[in-house]
Design a protein around this motif. Structure first.
Motif, PDB file in Angstrom:
ATOM      1  N   LYS A 173       0.808  -1.227   0.000  1.00  0.00           N
ATOM      2  CA  LYS A 173       0.000   0.000   0.000  1.00  0.00           C
ATOM      3  C   LYS A 173       0.839   1.274   0.000  1.00  0.00           C
ATOM      4  CE  LYS A 173      -3.900  -2.096   2.386  1.00  0.00           C
ATOM      5  NZ  LYS A 173      -4.617  -2.195   3.649  1.00  0.00           N
TER       6      LYS A 173
ATOM      7  N   GLU B 224      -1.946   3.546  -0.916  1.00  0.00           N
ATOM      8  CA  GLU B 224      -2.739   4.387  -0.011  1.00  0.00           C
ATOM      9  C   GLU B 224      -1.932   5.506   0.623  1.00  0.00           C
ATOM     10  OE1 GLU B 224      -4.848   1.843   2.719  1.00  0.00           O
ATOM     11  OE2 GLU B 224      -5.857   0.804   1.076  1.00  0.00           O
ATOM     12  N   CYS B 225      -0.612   5.321   0.727  1.00  0.00           N
ATOM     13  CA  CYS B 225       0.163   6.462   1.214  1.00  0.00           C
ATOM     14  C   CYS B 225       1.510   6.547   0.508  1.00  0.00           C
ATOM     15  CB  CYS B 225       0.306   6.469   2.731  1.00  0.00           C
ATOM     16  SG  CYS B 225       1.199   5.100   3.396  1.00  0.00           S
TER      17      CYS B 225
ATOM     18  N   VAL C  10      -2.235   9.504 -10.256  1.00  0.00           N
ATOM     19  CA  VAL C  10      -3.242   9.115  -9.262  1.00  0.00           C
ATOM     20  C   VAL C  10      -3.962   7.837  -9.722  1.00  0.00           C
ATOM     21  CG1 VAL C  10      -5.385   9.807  -8.132  1.00  0.00           C
ATOM     22  CG2 VAL C  10      -3.544  11.456  -8.410  1.00  0.00           C
TER      23      VAL C  10
ATOM     24  N   GLY D  52      -1.313  10.872   2.635  1.00  0.00           N
ATOM     25  CA  GLY D  52      -2.373   9.940   2.277  1.00  0.00           C
ATOM     26  C   GLY D  52      -2.776  10.207   0.831  1.00  0.00           C
ATOM     27  N   VAL D  53      -2.989   9.158   0.062  1.00  0.00           N
ATOM     28  CA  VAL D  53      -3.396   9.360  -1.329  1.00  0.00           C
ATOM     29  C   VAL D  53      -4.789   9.996  -1.378  1.00  0.00           C
ATOM     30  CG1 VAL D  53      -3.957   8.182  -3.495  1.00  0.00           C
ATOM     31  CG2 VAL D  53      -1.902   7.536  -2.221  1.00  0.00           C
ATOM     32  N   ALA D  54      -5.664   9.576  -0.462  1.00  0.00           N
ATOM     33  CA  ALA D  54      -7.014  10.159  -0.430  1.00  0.00           C
ATOM     34  C   ALA D  54      -6.928  11.665  -0.146  1.00  0.00           C
ATOM     35  CB  ALA D  54      -7.863   9.467   0.626  1.00  0.00           C
ATOM     36  N   PHE D  55      -5.966  12.055   0.688  1.00  0.00           N
ATOM     37  CA  PHE D  55      -5.774  13.484   0.986  1.00  0.00           C
ATOM     38  C   PHE D  55      -5.371  14.236  -0.284  1.00  0.00           C
ATOM     39  CE2 PHE D  55      -2.480  16.707   2.235  1.00  0.00           C
ATOM     40  CZ  PHE D  55      -3.367  17.666   2.681  1.00  0.00           C
TER      41      PHE D  55
ATOM     42  N   GLU E 199      -3.481  12.704   7.889  1.00  0.00           N
ATOM     43  CA  GLU E 199      -3.520  12.823   6.423  1.00  0.00           C
ATOM     44  C   GLU E 199      -2.156  13.235   5.884  1.00  0.00           C
ATOM     45  OE1 GLU E 199      -7.892  13.805   4.742  1.00  0.00           O
ATOM     46  OE2 GLU E 199      -6.825  15.529   5.541  1.00  0.00           O
TER      47      GLU E 199
ATOM     48  N   GLU F 292      -5.978  13.440  -3.281  1.00  0.00           N
ATOM     49  CA  GLU F 292      -7.138  13.523  -4.189  1.00  0.00           C
ATOM     50  C   GLU F 292      -8.092  14.626  -3.741  1.00  0.00           C
ATOM     51  OE1 GLU F 292      -7.998   9.073  -4.197  1.00  0.00           O
ATOM     52  OE2 GLU F 292      -8.899   9.844  -6.053  1.00  0.00           O
ATOM     53  N   ARG F 293      -8.247  14.746  -2.423  1.00  0.00           N
ATOM     54  CA  ARG F 293      -9.109  15.810  -1.900  1.00  0.00           C
ATOM     55  C   ARG F 293      -8.518  17.177  -2.285  1.00  0.00           C
ATOM     56  NH1 ARG F 293      -9.827  18.197   2.903  1.00  0.00           N
ATOM     57  NH2 ARG F 293      -8.408  17.079   4.262  1.00  0.00           N
TER      58      ARG F 293
ATOM     59  N   LYS G 180      -4.185   4.191  -7.823  1.00  0.00           N
ATOM     60  CA  LYS G 180      -5.442   3.471  -7.536  1.00  0.00           C
ATOM     61  C   LYS G 180      -5.370   2.062  -8.090  1.00  0.00           C
ATOM     62  CE  LYS G 180      -8.295   6.221  -5.997  1.00  0.00           C
ATOM     63  NZ  LYS G 180      -9.480   6.884  -5.615  1.00  0.00           N
TER      64      LYS G 180
END
Ligand code: UTP
Length: 495
Positions: A104, A265-266, A256, A354-357, A294, A359-360, A260
């Motif tokens: 990850k 994830e990080c 990105v 964080g990858v989600a961060f 994050e 993306e945000r 995915k």
């Protein structure tokens, strides 16, 4: 042939029509290139930046009401206490290892800078820094990713950011060296964007040549946008023919999307000029995950109040970096109950995102502000003759990666000792710090330290260098030592 009317109108509306001054002298290719460069520029944004129409916070006032950040101090890490985060080193290592084992974790390596202080003719990543081996910075970083992948039995993809200044040389160099052993899908090269420079007095765009704007990389903060805009399979320098560095990869994928697809994830973030970094260090990743952070940042403790490192502070509940030049001396000199510096945490540009961060952040327009710097920019004068200014004549616009900090939820700071993580190559020989000789001294001390901790006898004052493929870190050296004696009698490269 006159310039296309639409382009000429757009430029005239912004008072920038002078960039077409030499249009008649250009070839078709040059015209196309210049028009392409101009198309990519948001002239309203440039005008607003020049007009100072951006929020420039009053950092000195901010520093006066700042608090120290939430942090894991070095002494707590070393003694196995949970410290300011309530997570022990052992717990962190376990969490980090599990994430690495599960594939990850990726690496985000930025190498788009111009390296102007170093004065090396190639991209800085190609600098032969190895104290015995003369291995380049890129080789050292990529071999660490290879070794990390081997240790965890799963690929650790490296997202390598270049810029138009460094891209072609870097791509060619890595192709020549077979990516230093990284699997093809484990290296994703993407190019950051550029920004023009404007005349400091008039706000007019500067030309590098008759058919070319003066452009420079948009700062390491340009990473965020480039993660989404640059597609694999894109050719080399803008407007020139380049080879695809992503052959064999699903075409048209951005970084990105690649993350995915790979379940990343990080990201362990680092800058190409620092070869000391324990890339993918499970402990740092573990603190990040265990605290639901994050964005996790590494700090080193400042030795003196005026040390030239950005300061991590909490401001209105948000983590920020205030640059040393904006930090008032009397605030920097404040001490805590133990007599240490209250604002001890110096930024060294090592983070976990964080990858989600990210993306945000990508979904927010303008998550990162531009910083404006006055610089000396050689350019082409109105008479078509080169101008080489002796004083700063231009404004350049750059984004900084640390401006992401205030946007992050649960951000944390983790203290490392300088000698385990921070020796950046910035300066040409002769400077007091951050020269090649300085960096090599740190590398040799780090590697000698690992060997001595494993009981290996070393002759005094002898350079020893360890390839990441031989041992990634102190733990790797211990494993080697357990397998049999290690002999070092003179300058040695263990590989
Ligand atoms: P620096 O700001 O120290 O710049 O970048 P530099 O290019 O290394 O050196 P100078 O200031 O011109 O002498 C720190 C890191 O950020 C990367 C650099 O490649 C380096 O790894 N960087 C900087 C980018 O990737 N893009 C940029 O636009 C700026």
């Amino acid at each position: 042939m006159p310039a296309p009317a639409e382009l000429a109108d757009r430029l005239a509306r912004h008072g920038q029509e002078h960039v077409l001054r030499f249009w008649d002298e250009l070839s078709d290719d040059q015209r196309q290139r210049l028009a392409g460069q101009l198309d990519a520029i948001d002239l309203d944004e440039i005008a607003a930046l020049y007009a100072g129409d951006v929020d420039q916070p009053d950092w000195e006032a901010a520093a006066r009401r700042a608090e120290p950040p939430r942090a894991m101090r070095l002494a707590d890490r070393q003694s196995g206490q949970g410290g300011g985060l309530g997570v022990t080193r052992e717990e962190a290592e376990k969490r980090g290892k599990a994430a690495l084992d599960a594939g990850k974790v990726g690496v985000l390596l930025v190498a788009g800078g111009q390296g102007s202080r170093l004065g090396f003719e190639k991209p800085k990543g190609m600098y032969p820094i190895g104290p015995v081996s003369a291995a380049t910075l890129l080789q050292i970083h990529l071999e660490k990713a290879v070794a990390l992948a081997e240790r965890h039995g799963v690929g650790v993809p490296v997202y390598l950011m270049t810029s138009p200044v460094t891209h072609d040389d870097t791509v060619e160099f890595l192709a020549e060296h077979d990516r230093f052993g990284l699997a093809e899908d484990d290296l994703f090269i993407f190019r950051q964007g550029t920004m023009p420079a404007v005349d400091k007095e008039t706000g007019k765009l500067l030309l590098a040549d008759k058919g070319e704007l003066f452009l420079s990389p948009d700062g390491h903060g340009g990473t965020v946008a480039a993660l989404a805009t640059y597609k694999s399979g894109t050719s080399g320098k803008s407007g020139t023919s380049g080879k695809s560095e992503m052959a064999g990869r699903p075409g048209g994928e951005n970084a990105v999307e690649h993350m995915k697809r790979r379940g990343i994830e990080c990201l362990y973030y680092l800058q190409v000029d620092n070869p000391l970094i324990p890339i993918g260090d499970k402990e740092l990743i573990g603190y990040h995950l265990a605290t639901d952070s994050e964005l996790t940042s590494v700090a080193v403790a400042k030795e003196t109040p005026d040390e030239k490192l950005g300061n991590f502070v909490m401001l209105d509940g948000k983590l920020c970096v205030i640059e040393y030049s904006d930090f008032p001396a009397e605030v920097a000199a404040q001490t805590d109950e133990g007599g240490g510096l209250r604002f001890w945490a110096g930024s060294i540009a090592v983070h976990v995102f964080g990858v989600a961060f990210l993306e945000r952040m990508l979904a927010l327009k303008d998550a990162l502000p531009f910083h404006i710097a006055k610089k000396k920019v050689p350019h082409l004068g109105a008479d078509g003759e080169p101008v080489d200014p002796s004083e700063p004549n231009a404004l350049k616009f750059e984004r900084f990666i640390f401006d992401l900090l205030p946007q992050a939820e649960n951000p944390i700071v983790v203290e490392y000792a300088e000698e385990e993580i921070f020796a950046p190559l910035k300066n040409a020989p002769g400077a007091p710090k951050d020269t090649a000789e300085y960096v090599q001294r740190f590398l040799v001390n780090q590697h000698r330290g690992w060997l001595q901790a494993a009981g290996v006898e070393l002759p005094a004052d002898t350079p020893v260098e360890i390839s990441p493929l031989w041992a990634l870190d102190a733990e790797g050296v211990l494993e080697r030592a357990a397998r049999g004696p290690i002999a070092v009698d003179g300058p040695t490269y263990l590989r």
